[in-house]
Design a protein around this motif. Structure first.
Motif, PDB file in Angstrom:
ATOM      1  N   ARG A  44       0.599  -1.359   0.164  1.00 53.52           N
ATOM      2  CA  ARG A  44       0.219   0.051  -0.080  1.00 53.52           C
ATOM      3  C   ARG A  44       0.782   1.149   0.117  1.00 53.52           C
ATOM      4  O   ARG A  44       1.944   1.360   0.811  1.00 53.52           O
ATOM      5  CB  ARG A  44      -0.923   0.068   1.283  1.00 53.52           C
ATOM      6  N   GLU A  45       0.493   2.215  -0.680  1.00 51.54           N
ATOM      7  CA  GLU A  45       1.428   3.377  -0.955  1.00 51.54           C
ATOM      8  C   GLU A  45       0.424   4.582  -0.736  1.00 51.54           C
ATOM      9  O   GLU A  45      -0.871   4.520  -1.093  1.00 51.54           O
ATOM     10  CB  GLU A  45       2.060   3.371  -2.418  1.00 51.54           C
ATOM     11  N   PHE A  46       1.239   5.681  -0.293  1.00 54.20           N
ATOM     12  CA  PHE A  46       0.433   7.115  -0.029  1.00 54.20           C
ATOM     13  C   PHE A  46       0.230   7.776  -1.271  1.00 54.20           C
ATOM     14  O   PHE A  46       0.953   7.709  -2.277  1.00 54.20           O
ATOM     15  CB  PHE A  46       1.518   7.680   0.801  1.00 54.20           C
ATOM     16  N   VAL A  47      -0.856   8.275  -1.290  1.00 54.07           N
ATOM     17  CA  VAL A  47      -1.349   8.990  -2.545  1.00 54.07           C
ATOM     18  C   VAL A  47      -1.409  10.597  -2.256  1.00 54.07           C
ATOM     19  O   VAL A  47      -0.787  11.452  -2.774  1.00 54.07           O
ATOM     20  CB  VAL A  47      -2.624   8.720  -3.320  1.00 54.07           C
ATOM     21  N   VAL A  48      -2.372  10.801  -1.285  1.00 56.16           N
ATOM     22  CA  VAL A  48      -2.438  12.266  -1.036  1.00 56.16           C
ATOM     23  C   VAL A  48      -3.040  12.352   0.472  1.00 56.16           C
ATOM     24  O   VAL A  48      -3.794  11.247   0.882  1.00 56.16           O
ATOM     25  CB  VAL A  48      -3.431  12.860  -2.006  1.00 56.16           C
ATOM     26  N   SER A  49      -2.612  13.414   1.111  1.00 52.29           N
ATOM     27  CA  SER A  49      -3.512  13.913   2.368  1.00 52.29           C
ATOM     28  C   SER A  49      -4.112  15.123   2.347  1.00 52.29           C
ATOM     29  O   SER A  49      -3.389  15.937   1.645  1.00 52.29           O
ATOM     30  CB  SER A  49      -2.549  13.338   3.447  1.00 52.29           C
ATOM     31  N   ILE A  50      -4.972  15.461   3.071  1.00 54.64           N
ATOM     32  CA  ILE A  50      -5.489  16.801   3.475  1.00 54.64           C
ATOM     33  C   ILE A  50      -5.583  16.973   5.023  1.00 54.64           C
ATOM     34  O   ILE A  50      -6.249  16.276   5.644  1.00 54.64           O
ATOM     35  CB  ILE A  50      -6.933  17.062   2.737  1.00 54.64           C
ATOM     36  N   SER A  51      -5.678  18.286   5.525  1.00 55.37           N
ATOM     37  CA  SER A  51      -5.969  18.599   6.755  1.00 55.37           C
ATOM     38  C   SER A  51      -7.332  18.886   7.051  1.00 55.37           C
ATOM     39  O   SER A  51      -8.028  18.882   6.015  1.00 55.37           O
ATOM     40  CB  SER A  51      -5.056  19.965   7.070  1.00 55.37           C
ATOM     41  N   ALA A  60       1.726  12.472  -3.451  1.00 54.78           N
ATOM     42  CA  ALA A  60       2.968  11.793  -3.762  1.00 54.78           C
ATOM     43  C   ALA A  60       3.654  12.141  -5.037  1.00 54.78           C
ATOM     44  O   ALA A  60       2.847  12.791  -5.811  1.00 54.78           O
ATOM     45  CB  ALA A  60       2.694  10.215  -3.979  1.00 54.78           C
ATOM     46  N   ASP A  61       4.734  12.025  -5.035  1.00 58.27           N
ATOM     47  CA  ASP A  61       5.550  12.619  -6.317  1.00 58.27           C
ATOM     48  C   ASP A  61       4.815  12.021  -7.644  1.00 58.27           C
ATOM     49  O   ASP A  61       4.703  13.015  -8.798  1.00 58.27           O
ATOM     50  CB  ASP A  61       6.975  12.053  -6.464  1.00 58.27           C
ATOM     51  N   ASN A  62       4.525  10.813  -7.594  1.00 58.22           N
ATOM     52  CA  ASN A  62       3.710  10.300  -8.967  1.00 58.22           C
ATOM     53  C   ASN A  62       2.378  10.682  -9.418  1.00 58.22           C
ATOM     54  O   ASN A  62       2.119  10.198 -10.321  1.00 58.22           O
ATOM     55  CB  ASN A  62       3.980   8.602  -8.987  1.00 58.22           C
ATOM     56  N   VAL A  63       1.680  11.478  -8.534  1.00 59.01           N
ATOM     57  CA  VAL A  63       0.603  11.973  -8.924  1.00 59.01           C
ATOM     58  C   VAL A  63       0.386  13.452  -8.738  1.00 59.01           C
ATOM     59  O   VAL A  63      -0.648  13.994  -9.223  1.00 59.01           O
ATOM     60  CB  VAL A  63      -0.621  11.363  -7.824  1.00 59.01           C
ATOM     61  N   GLN A  64       1.359  14.079  -8.407  1.00 55.43           N
ATOM     62  CA  GLN A  64       1.469  15.479  -8.233  1.00 55.43           C
ATOM     63  C   GLN A  64       1.232  16.088  -9.639  1.00 55.43           C
ATOM     64  O   GLN A  64       1.786  15.721 -10.521  1.00 55.43           O
ATOM     65  CB  GLN A  64       2.859  15.962  -7.737  1.00 55.43           C
ATOM     66  N   GLY A  65       0.267  17.213  -9.748  1.00 54.51           N
ATOM     67  CA  GLY A  65      -0.140  17.856 -10.965  1.00 54.51           C
ATOM     68  C   GLY A  65      -1.160  17.200 -11.643  1.00 54.51           C
ATOM     69  O   GLY A  65      -1.613  17.610 -12.572  1.00 54.51           O
ATOM     70  N   ARG A  66      -1.452  15.808 -11.340  1.00 52.75           N
ATOM     71  CA  ARG A  66      -2.506  15.181 -11.967  1.00 52.75           C
ATOM     72  C   ARG A  66      -3.753  14.680 -10.914  1.00 52.75           C
ATOM     73  O   ARG A  66      -4.996  14.953 -11.547  1.00 52.75           O
ATOM     74  CB  ARG A  66      -2.087  13.755 -12.431  1.00 52.75           C
ATOM     75  N   PHE A  67      -3.401  14.529  -9.861  1.00 51.49           N
ATOM     76  CA  PHE A  67      -4.441  14.584  -8.946  1.00 51.49           C
ATOM     77  C   PHE A  67      -4.792  15.747  -8.031  1.00 51.49           C
ATOM     78  O   PHE A  67      -3.964  16.278  -7.781  1.00 51.49           O
ATOM     79  CB  PHE A  67      -4.130  13.356  -7.867  1.00 51.49           C
ATOM     80  N   ARG A  99      -6.793  10.527  13.762  1.00 49.65           N
ATOM     81  CA  ARG A  99      -7.419  11.286  14.790  1.00 49.65           C
ATOM     82  C   ARG A  99      -6.818  12.719  14.890  1.00 49.65           C
ATOM     83  O   ARG A  99      -7.271  13.553  15.578  1.00 49.65           O
ATOM     84  CB  ARG A  99      -7.031  10.444  16.136  1.00 49.65           C
ATOM     85  N   GLY A 100      -5.881  12.763  14.153  1.00 51.06           N
ATOM     86  CA  GLY A 100      -5.165  14.398  14.231  1.00 51.06           C
ATOM     87  C   GLY A 100      -5.489  14.928  12.926  1.00 51.06           C
ATOM     88  O   GLY A 100      -6.482  14.715  12.286  1.00 51.06           O
ATOM     89  N   TRP A 101      -5.298  16.265  13.178  1.00 51.92           N
ATOM     90  CA  TRP A 101      -5.667  17.265  12.199  1.00 51.92           C
ATOM     91  C   TRP A 101      -5.023  17.371  10.776  1.00 51.92           C
ATOM     92  O   TRP A 101      -5.464  17.677  10.025  1.00 51.92           O
ATOM     93  CB  TRP A 101      -5.464  18.869  12.982  1.00 51.92           C
ATOM     94  N   TYR A 102      -3.845  16.649  10.534  1.00 54.75           N
ATOM     95  CA  TYR A 102      -2.975  16.600   9.620  1.00 54.75           C
ATOM     96  C   TYR A 102      -2.039  15.341   9.440  1.00 54.75           C
ATOM     97  O   TYR A 102      -1.192  15.450  10.296  1.00 54.75           O
ATOM     98  CB  TYR A 102      -2.323  17.788   9.282  1.00 54.75           C
ATOM     99  N   PRO A 103      -2.303  14.265   8.899  1.00 54.33           N
ATOM    100  CA  PRO A 103      -1.839  12.954   9.195  1.00 54.33           C
ATOM    101  C   PRO A 103      -0.627  12.953   8.200  1.00 54.33           C
ATOM    102  O   PRO A 103       0.255  12.092   8.396  1.00 54.33           O
ATOM    103  CB  PRO A 103      -2.989  12.034   8.828  1.00 54.33           C
ATOM    104  N   GLY A 104      -0.608  13.742   7.316  1.00 51.12           N
ATOM    105  CA  GLY A 104       0.729  13.728   6.262  1.00 51.12           C
ATOM    106  C   GLY A 104       0.593  12.263   5.686  1.00 51.12           C
ATOM    107  O   GLY A 104      -0.266  11.719   5.150  1.00 51.12           O
ATOM    108  N   ARG A 105       1.904  11.721   5.440  1.00 49.84           N
ATOM    109  CA  ARG A 105       2.144  10.734   4.473  1.00 49.84           C
ATOM    110  C   ARG A 105       2.250   9.214   5.251  1.00 49.84           C
ATOM    111  O   ARG A 105       2.301   8.074   4.480  1.00 49.84           O
ATOM    112  CB  ARG A 105       3.578  10.923   3.859  1.00 49.84           C
ATOM    113  N   LYS A 106       2.496   9.227   6.266  1.00 51.11           N
ATOM    114  CA  LYS A 106       2.545   8.199   7.164  1.00 51.11           C
ATOM    115  C   LYS A 106       1.428   7.289   7.258  1.00 51.11           C
ATOM    116  O   LYS A 106       0.540   7.853   7.785  1.00 51.11           O
ATOM    117  CB  LYS A 106       3.528   8.292   8.362  1.00 51.11           C
TER     118      LYS A 106
END
Length: 123
Positions: A44-51, A60-67, A99-106
């Motif tokens: 499983r790989e990270f795609v995107v996160s939002i606060s 993720a670098d491979n979706v930046q600019g497309r997603f 549970r947090g306000w901004y989980p990031g990539r992990k």
């Protein structure tokens, strides 16, 4: 917390899809959300996160600019607009809530997961 994701399907390369994910309940009023994906035979790989307020995102670098991920302030629904899709984007896409306000990539920062929605991009 239950997550309902929808919008997956079959699309040709270069096409677009819009995924959505709604949390039926939330552990708190300030929850970051994100999308991960898992292709057959891969981790499983990270795609995107939002606060929680939509003010901070990571791609993720491979979706930046497309997603593009979006949500209304403190909304329980997030959207993932996927443009210029490629065959390598084929995967099961999972929505997740932190549970947090901004989980990031992990992945360990996310505590609740949806059932996944399949995206298939044909060449």
């Amino acid at each position: 917390v239950q997550l309902q994701a929808c919008g997956g399907g079959l699309v040709q390369a270069g096409g677009a899809l819009n995924l959505s994910c709604t949390a039926t309940s939330r552990p708190s009023s300030n929850n970051g959300m994100g999308w991960f994906r898992q292709a057959p035979g891969k981790e499983r790989e990270f795609v995107v996160s939002i606060s929680y307020n939509g003010g901070r995102t990571a791609y993720a670098d491979n979706v930046q600019g497309r997603f593009t991920i979006s949500r209304e302030f403190a909304s329980s629904t997030v959207y993932l607009q996927m443009n210029s899709l490629k065959p390598e984007d084929t995967a099961v896409y999972y929505c997740a809530v932190s549970r947090g306000w901004y989980p990031g990539r992990k992945v360990t920062n996310y505590h609740y997961w949806g059932q996944g929605t399949l995206v298939t991009v044909s060449s």
